[in-house]
Design an enzyme around this catalytic site. Structure first.
Site, short mmCIF file in Angstrom:
data_model
loop_
_atom_site.label_atom_id
_atom_site.label_comp_id
_atom_site.label_asym_id
_atom_site.label_seq_id
_atom_site.Cartn_x
_atom_site.Cartn_y
_atom_site.Cartn_z
N VAL A 138 -12.74 -15.80 40.64
CA VAL A 138 -13.67 -16.15 39.56
C VAL A 138 -12.96 -16.38 38.22
O VAL A 138 -13.56 -16.91 37.29
CB VAL A 138 -14.76 -15.06 39.42
N SER A 189 -12.72 -4.46 26.53
CA SER A 189 -13.24 -5.67 27.18
C SER A 189 -14.74 -5.58 27.40
O SER A 189 -15.47 -6.57 27.26
CB SER A 189 -12.51 -5.91 28.51
N LYS A 190 -15.23 -4.40 27.76
CA LYS A 190 -16.66 -4.23 28.00
C LYS A 190 -17.46 -4.22 26.69
O LYS A 190 -18.60 -4.69 26.65
CB LYS A 190 -16.91 -2.96 28.81
N ASN A 246 -20.84 -9.82 37.74
CA ASN A 246 -20.48 -8.46 38.14
C ASN A 246 -18.98 -8.27 38.33
O ASN A 246 -18.47 -7.16 38.20
CB ASN A 246 -21.22 -8.10 39.44
N TYR A 278 -9.85 -1.49 28.99
CA TYR A 278 -11.09 -1.68 29.77
C TYR A 278 -12.31 -1.52 28.86
O TYR A 278 -13.21 -2.36 28.85
CB TYR A 278 -11.14 -0.68 30.91
#
Length: 279
Positions: free
Chosen positions: A67, A165-166, A93, A162
């Site tokens: 992806v 990024s979220k 997701n 992490y």
């Protein structure tokens, strides 16, 4: 009539975990689904699980694709529309927390870890939405992003990149929601807490180690006030709620936290996961 009858859903990262659970639920509730991931064998397992529910094979499109690549994204969009005629629901997701090759954590990780984390958790979402946008506008569709509890206001000295990024993904959810609702497209997200998926194994931890961490969290109320760590289906149900315009029509640009109360106390961050593994 089934809840998502006539709808077409594309779920990235659906070869296991939350994505697989969401794909199964969408199919069971009437949607035609495109499932995708990089692991062909695990994707076959998802397809098999969907068919076990009595779903006809023609309602499932399985695409092995990366992806983060333009080619993979174009194949996902084009093949979905070619097979099913339209696209109504996009679930972003696919994602992950990446480990440093030398085992370093937080700010000590190589900057390549930051680049790769942002590419899978943020950039791939933006570019896939850009490609899917025209089809979702035609169908007045839905976008559901899968964020994380790590995006919250607390700091995370272990998985710093992490969490960054979220947090960026949450801002993208808010901003794109304002833009796309003008065209009848809703954008929302779910922020799971710790969930029993293959997430830890993908980071390089053996299954027995993750069972140890889960057992620790479930037995400490400051980590999981509910006394339980989520199953993938718990998060998938929130995804379906956000995709259901009958149920959630007036929710726009929001992130629903589904973490069993963990973010209310944030005790997980009082414990070093690496120390738990060593104990």
């Amino acid at each position: 009539m089934a809840r998502f009858s006539g709808k077409v859903a594309l779920i990235t990262g659906s070869s296991n975990g939350i994505g697989r659970a969401a794909a199964i639920l969408f199919a069971q509730q009437g949607a035609k689904v495109t499932i995708t991931g990089r692991n062909a064998e695990r994707l076959k397992e998802t397809r098999h699980e969907i068919k076990k529910s009595g779903i006809p094979a023609e309602n499932i499109l399985a695409i092995v694709a990366d992806v983060i690549t333009d080619e993979g994204q174009m194949r996902l969009i084009n093949d979905t529309v070619r097979k099913f005629g339209h696209l109504d629901i996009l679930v972003n997701n696919a994602g992950g927390a990446l480990m440093d090759a030398q085992g370093r954590v937080g700010m000590d990780q190589d900057i390549s870890v930051f680049d790769n984390t942002m590419q899978i958790n943020m950039r791939s979402v933006v570019t896939l939405v850009q490609k899917a946008k025209e089809h979702l506008i035609k169908s007045k569709g839905e976008i559901i992003n899968v964020s994380a509890m790590a995006a919250g206001h607390h700091g995370d000295p272990i998985a710093t990149f992490y969490g960054m990024s979220k947090a960026a993904l949450d801002q993208f959810t808010r901003s794109s929601a304002i833009s796309l609702i003008q065209h009848g497209v809703r954008v929302n997200s779910v922020s799971p807490g710790f969930t029993k998926t293959g997430f830890g194994e993908a980071m390089g931890f053996p299954p027995i180690a993750m069972k140890k961490v889960i057992s620790f969290y479930e037995s400490h109320k400051e980590c999981a006030p509910s006394g339980a760590i989520a199953q993938p289906g718990d998060i998938a149900q929130v995804i379906l709620f956000l995709a259901d315009r009958t149920m959630s029509s007036y929710i726009i640009g929001q992130s629903i936290i589904a973490d069993g109360g963990s973010s209310l106390v944030m005790g997980m961050h009082a414990h070093d996961m690496l120390d738990i593994l060593k104990a």
